[in-house]
Design a protein around this motif. Structure first.
Motif, PDB file in Angstrom:
ATOM      1  N   ASP A 135       0.859  -1.181   0.000  1.00  0.00           N
ATOM      2  CA  ASP A 135       0.000   0.000   0.000  1.00  0.00           C
ATOM      3  C   ASP A 135       0.897   1.234   0.000  1.00  0.00           C
ATOM      4  O   ASP A 135       1.552   1.560   0.988  1.00  0.00           O
ATOM      5  N   THR A 136       0.918   1.906  -1.156  1.00  0.00           N
ATOM      6  CA  THR A 136       1.780   3.089  -1.291  1.00  0.00           C
ATOM      7  C   THR A 136       0.950   4.371  -1.245  1.00  0.00           C
ATOM      8  O   THR A 136       1.458   5.447  -1.569  1.00  0.00           O
ATOM      9  N   SER A 137      -0.308   4.251  -0.859  1.00  0.00           N
ATOM     10  CA  SER A 137      -1.217   5.396  -0.996  1.00  0.00           C
ATOM     11  C   SER A 137      -0.927   6.532  -0.020  1.00  0.00           C
ATOM     12  O   SER A 137      -1.396   7.640  -0.214  1.00  0.00           O
ATOM     13  N   SER A 138      -0.181   6.227   1.035  1.00  0.00           N
ATOM     14  CA  SER A 138       0.024   7.258   2.047  1.00  0.00           C
ATOM     15  C   SER A 138       1.426   7.866   1.949  1.00  0.00           C
ATOM     16  O   SER A 138       2.397   7.162   1.693  1.00  0.00           O
ATOM     17  N   PRO A 139       1.543   9.160   2.169  1.00  0.00           N
ATOM     18  CA  PRO A 139       2.882   9.768   2.219  1.00  0.00           C
ATOM     19  C   PRO A 139       3.560   9.519   3.571  1.00  0.00           C
ATOM     20  O   PRO A 139       4.716   9.851   3.750  1.00  0.00           O
ATOM     21  N   TYR A 140       2.823   8.952   4.486  1.00  0.00           N
ATOM     22  CA  TYR A 140       3.352   8.768   5.844  1.00  0.00           C
ATOM     23  C   TYR A 140       3.742   7.327   6.183  1.00  0.00           C
ATOM     24  O   TYR A 140       4.690   7.092   6.907  1.00  0.00           O
ATOM     25  N   LEU A 182     -11.869  -3.133   6.462  1.00  0.00           N
ATOM     26  CA  LEU A 182     -12.362  -4.127   5.502  1.00  0.00           C
ATOM     27  C   LEU A 182     -11.691  -3.982   4.136  1.00  0.00           C
ATOM     28  O   LEU A 182     -12.350  -3.906   3.108  1.00  0.00           O
ATOM     29  N   ASP A 183     -10.381  -3.901   4.163  1.00  0.00           N
ATOM     30  CA  ASP A 183      -9.570  -3.916   2.947  1.00  0.00           C
ATOM     31  C   ASP A 183      -9.617  -2.646   2.118  1.00  0.00           C
ATOM     32  O   ASP A 183      -9.833  -2.669   0.917  1.00  0.00           O
ATOM     33  N   LYS A 184      -9.430  -1.513   2.789  1.00  0.00           N
ATOM     34  CA  LYS A 184      -9.239  -0.264   2.053  1.00  0.00           C
ATOM     35  C   LYS A 184      -7.755   0.112   2.113  1.00  0.00           C
ATOM     36  O   LYS A 184      -6.958  -0.616   2.689  1.00  0.00           O
ATOM     37  N   THR A 185      -7.425   1.277   1.557  1.00  0.00           N
ATOM     38  CA  THR A 185      -6.030   1.722   1.604  1.00  0.00           C
ATOM     39  C   THR A 185      -5.893   2.787   2.688  1.00  0.00           C
ATOM     40  O   THR A 185      -6.884   3.215   3.278  1.00  0.00           O
ATOM     41  N   PRO A 278       4.358  18.696   4.079  1.00  0.00           N
ATOM     42  CA  PRO A 278       3.305  17.937   4.771  1.00  0.00           C
ATOM     43  C   PRO A 278       2.133  17.625   3.834  1.00  0.00           C
ATOM     44  O   PRO A 278       1.984  18.265   2.804  1.00  0.00           O
ATOM     45  N   TYR A 279       1.375  16.628   4.209  1.00  0.00           N
ATOM     46  CA  TYR A 279       0.183  16.253   3.446  1.00  0.00           C
ATOM     47  C   TYR A 279      -1.013  16.217   4.372  1.00  0.00           C
ATOM     48  O   TYR A 279      -0.887  15.897   5.551  1.00  0.00           O
ATOM     49  N   ARG A 280      -2.163  16.511   3.784  1.00  0.00           N
ATOM     50  CA  ARG A 280      -3.411  16.378   4.536  1.00  0.00           C
ATOM     51  C   ARG A 280      -4.323  15.443   3.777  1.00  0.00           C
ATOM     52  O   ARG A 280      -4.289  15.370   2.552  1.00  0.00           O
ATOM     53  N   LYS A 281      -5.151  14.704   4.518  1.00  0.00           N
ATOM     54  CA  LYS A 281      -6.127  13.847   3.848  1.00  0.00           C
ATOM     55  C   LYS A 281      -7.395  14.658   3.674  1.00  0.00           C
ATOM     56  O   LYS A 281      -8.011  15.080   4.642  1.00  0.00           O
ATOM     57  N   ILE A 282      -7.742  14.899   2.419  1.00  0.00           N
ATOM     58  CA  ILE A 282      -8.979  15.631   2.145  1.00  0.00           C
ATOM     59  C   ILE A 282      -9.870  14.689   1.358  1.00  0.00           C
ATOM     60  O   ILE A 282      -9.504  14.241   0.272  1.00  0.00           O
ATOM     61  N   GLY A 283     -11.019  14.356   1.931  1.00  0.00           N
ATOM     62  CA  GLY A 283     -11.858  13.323   1.338  1.00  0.00           C
ATOM     63  C   GLY A 283     -11.064  12.031   1.369  1.00  0.00           C
ATOM     64  O   GLY A 283     -10.534  11.650   2.406  1.00  0.00           O
ATOM     65  N   ASN A 284     -10.920  11.393   0.249  1.00  0.00           N
ATOM     66  CA  ASN A 284     -10.158  10.153   0.193  1.00  0.00           C
ATOM     67  C   ASN A 284      -8.829  10.332  -0.515  1.00  0.00           C
ATOM     68  O   ASN A 284      -8.331   9.426  -1.168  1.00  0.00           O
ATOM     69  N   LYS A 285      -8.263  11.534  -0.413  1.00  0.00           N
ATOM     70  CA  LYS A 285      -6.989  11.796  -1.089  1.00  0.00           C
ATOM     71  C   LYS A 285      -6.013  12.472  -0.135  1.00  0.00           C
ATOM     72  O   LYS A 285      -6.397  13.316   0.667  1.00  0.00           O
TER      73      LYS A 285
END
Lengths: 313, 527
Positions: A135-140, A182-185, A278-285
């Motif tokens: 899972d590479t979806s997160s910058p953290y 339940l298997d999200k990123t 830095p990054y912020r999670k806005i919605g699902n991004k």
């Protein structure tokens, strides 16, 4: 609390009766290997590495879950115990990618440390390996299922915070995996990037992405600092190399506080010479953000500026 | 409200109706002592205690159950015995857990009785999951009230007012029957508040398993009832001390509970007069496999395997030679034919490397490959391992890989030793019973049928002629040259002229068996 005296590897030790064998052994400086045990988490007895022989008991017992008893005689490195440990480590290595050369966790990885201690090596085989799901979806956080040993520490620490409980087991048997909601990123789940899971992961399955490629742990100077965002003060570590402060990572939640992203970013800002964006999670991004927004002080700064401008006038 | 008087009235009213029906059906006979048994050779040598009412009463009728003394034991213990006395009788009877491990039920009850708690639970473990086992299912579908009554008695004994039946969702009829039975018992005041007008209250609810074999393991079962993922707990506390939601809990298997009421009707001495000293009573087996008469058999403990297979089961199907008997399902072992005179009880079976288990009994003949049987059970375990502990999750997978390799003809020297080494670690290091016993099918076949393993590995030969990959199809000189095989072969690997013997090109052959099926003279064989 009553005290009891027991013998571990020929040495006598007196400890409170609610101690487990692994805790009593620690008092004697005896390090019983364990991958799923953490004094701050519920005891689950899953990795089976901490098995010991207790005189009078036919079976091997896990020292994390067995309470001490008066007069108990425990041996932690018998032939039988060592055989079981070697086999367990071999089973783990057989499913694990041979990636210690570039793994961020190298030097701190418990699987690596125990493999060295018990002289267990990677071997070639054509059987199953854990799936290469990353899972590479997160910058953290980087989550690499192929390295996961399913100790479940991440699940347990995540479930300690009532409104998080993002991580859980899914599937069963060899196909068991750790999943988010339940298997999200990381991006689509309700994960808040507090990095509690990263702190407890004994291998390279969950790593702090902001550390990656910056330094090997044995080259770094590590200093523990308290978070200044709220009064509780969770602990963070500042990693530096040749006097240059490179990265901040979560170390331990403080009593009553769960660790948080805001605290970590603020600590980065305070201690690092050149922190990453830095990054912020806005919605699902995850979106790149300004520092003022990331640690939600934009309004405050605006207000301060306004007030100070007024004063100046 | 139900009273003892009313119970007697129902019994007296219903018994003649039941007897009339049974007479008309003609499948049963009424013995002098008033007991009703099933007729026929299959039942002659059986002693039916747990199955006493199965196929006799209408499971949907609580009156039928009462007609055969149902709920009289509950009445008796509530009015005539203290909980401590109830436990004493259970200890005296030495009824041992029929779920497989054989732990004395009385001791279990006594332990939960000792602890003071605001809440205690009785759980009926109806998560029967061994392949080919259907003992519990038959009781639940055929005589549900015996289980409910057993649970209520257990509840009174230990001081519990809540029971759960954890039944697998794959048993829809059992679930339906149980629901109806609970409803009827509540209507009659035999479950619920103030049973028989006493201050003892006991309620039972159903919990449906979602198809995980491991949830038959007590601690995983409790996790599942609590709404968590069904994984076994590390045993820091005994279940009787801190079980379901941390409260003293008794988990008894269906068959165990079905034995409970009759022990209080007839007494501990009567129960101990059946079976052996250390394993009193009977055991229900699901006799299946290569046996002429398959089905459920209930026999006194101590009967030999030979008697069960030959005297009750009628011997081996097609009169082939018996090779082995597998008992105890995926946790059990394969017992070779020369040990057929072993008496069936907890200790004797353990001594020869198998277990009583929940009662699966699979008869195997000379065409059954023992390596493949081991592979089959390992495959089951790998599928059903919960994934929590390393030895079971990783180890059984590796054992299965080796077994697959061997049965596919790719076995190597050292494989047997690797299997043995893994088996040792998995059984000594696994967290729960599933892992600790997972290697039994392998170790027992290695103990008794090592030659078969060696034949597969060294000679690339399956002595039983069962492993497809090691078979070779061959046309004997019985061939009449009809060309039927050649015409039907999907890969055209059979050549030969009309009225001459045909030949199979084994390189091309895909071992589908079509030639064997179509040959009118049986000239195609495997070797």
């Amino acid at each position: 609390m009553k005290n009891v005296t027991l013998t571990i590897d020929g040495q006598k030790v007196t400890v409170p009766e609610n101690y487990s064998i692994i805790q009593a052994a620690k008092e004697l400086g005896i390090d019983i290997p364990a991958l799923c045990y953490d004094p701050n988490l519920e005891v689950v007895g899953a990795c089976r590495l901490c098995l010991v022989e207790i005189e009078g008991s036919r079976k091997l017992e896990t020292s994390c879950s067995t309470k001490v008893r008066e007069g108990m005689v425990v041996n932690t490195e018998t032939e039988k115990v060592v055989k079981a440990r070697k086999d367990i480590l071999q089973l783990l290595l057989d499913s694990h990618p041979n990636d210690c050369l570039t793994c961020q966790k190298a030097g701190e990885c418990l699987l690596q440390a125990y493999a060295y201690r018990y002289d267990v090596k990677f071997r070639e085989h054509d059987g199953a390996m854990r799936p290469k799901l990353i899972d590479t979806s997160s910058p953290y956080i980087l989550k690499d299922d192929s390295k996961c040993i399913l100790c479940g520490k991440c699940v347990r620490t995540c479930s300690q915070v009532d409104d998080r409980q993002v991580l859980s087991f899914a599937g069963r048997g060899y196909d068991t995996r750790i999943v988010l909601d339940l298997d999200k990123t990381f991006e689509t789940s309700k994960c808040v990037s507090c990095n509690r899971c990263v702190v407890v992961c004994p291998v390279g399955a969950l790593v702090d992405k902001r550390l990656m490629g910056k330094t090997r742990i044995w080259d770094a100077e590590v200093k523990t600092v308290d978070c200044k965002v709220c009064a509780y003060g969770c602990e963070f570590e500042v990693l530096s190399k040749k006097g240059k402060k490179l990265a901040v990572r979560a170390k331990a939640p403080s009593n009553g506080r769960p660790l948080c992203l805001k605290g970590r970013l603020t600590t980065e800002l305070m201690h690092l010479d050149n922190p990453d964006k830095p990054y912020r999670k806005i919605g699902n991004k995850f979106v790149e953000s300004s520092w003022t927004k990331a640690i939600s002080i934009a309004d405050i700064i605006e207000k301060i500026n306004k007030l100070e401008n007024n004063e100046e006038k | 409200m139900m009273t003892l008087e009313k119970l007697r009235e129902i019994k007296e009213k219903t018994r003649p109706i039941l007897e009339d029906r049974l007479k008309k059906e003609g499948k049963t006979e009424i013995r002098e002592d008033g007991s009703i048994v099933l007729k026929g050779d299959y039942y002659k040598k059986q002693v039916r205690i747990a199955l006493r009412n199965c196929e006799i009463i209408n499971p949907d009728s609580i009156d039928d159950y009462i007609a055969l003394d149902g709920y009289s034991a509950l009445g008796k213990v509530l009015f005539e015995m203290t909980p401590a006395e109830v436990i004493d009788v259970m200890m005296e009877s030495n009824l041992r857990g029929r779920g497989g491990a054989g732990f004395p039920t009385g001791r279990k009850w006594n332990e939960a009785f000792k602890y003071d708690a605001d809440k205690k639970y009785i759980i009926c473990n109806a998560d029967e999951g061994d392949p080919g086992a259907f003992m519990d299912r038959s009781i639940l579908e055929g005589d549900p009230h015996s289980v409910l009554e057993g649970m209520a008695i257990a509840g009174y004994a230990v001081g519990a007012d809540q029971g759960f039946i954890y039944v697998r969702a794959e048993y829809p009829l059992a679930v339906k029957t149980l629901k109806k039975a609970i409803e009827q018992a509540k209507e009659y005041g035999l479950l619920g508040k103030n049973i028989f007008g006493t201050d003892f209250s006991f309620d039972i609810e159903l919990r449906l398993g979602a198809g995980a074999f491991v949830c038959g393991e007590g601690t995983a079962l409790m996790e599942s009832i609590e709404g968590k993922r069904g994984m076994p707990r590390v045993k820091i506390h005994r279940t009787a001390h801190k079980g379901l939601w941390g409260k003293p809990t008794i988990i008894n298997n269906v068959e165990t509970l079905a034995n409970v009421p009759i022990i209080y009707q007839k007494g501990a001495d009567w129960f101990r007069s059946i079976g052996t000293e250390k394993s009193p009573g009977t055991k229900v087996f699901a006799l299946v496999g290569k046996v002429k008469e398959s089905g459920l058999v209930e026999v006194p403990m101590g009967m030999t395997l030979r008697e069960i297979v030959f005297d009750i089961g009628g011997g081996v199907a097609d009169d082939r030679a018996i090779k082995a008997i597998q008992t105890g399902g995926p946790s059990g072992g394969c017992i070779p034919a020369d040990l057929l005179d072993t008496p069936v009880d907890f200790e004797s079976l353990a001594k020869i490397g198998s277990i009583m288990g929940s009662g699966g009994m699979v008869v195997m003949d000379e065409t059954d490959c023992m390596v493949d049987i081991a592979r089959f059970f390992l495959d089951f375990t790998v599928e059903e391992s919960c994934g929590k502990c390393v030895p079971c999750r990783e180890g059984t997978k590796r054992m299965l890989e080796i077994l697959e390799k061997i049965t596919e003809g790719n076995g190597e020297e050292g494989d047997i030793e690797r299997l043995e080494s893994l088996a040792e670690t998995i059984s000594s290091a696994s967290l729960c019973g599933l892992g600790q016993t997972a290697s039994n099918p392998v170790t027992s076949t290695l103990q008794y049928f090592r030659d078969e393993y060696i034949a597969h590995i060294r000679d690339k030969r399956c002595p039983a002629g069962s492993c497809q990959a090691l078979l070779e199809y061959y046309i004997t000189d019985a061939c009449i040259g009809c060309t039927k095989c050649a015409r039907n072969c999907p890969v055209s690997c059979i050549s030969g002229k009309v009225k001459e013997r045909h030949v199979i090109d084994t390189e091309t052959c895909i071992k589908c068996g079509t030639c064997m099926e179509v040959c009118p003279v049986g000239a195609v064989i495997t070797r």
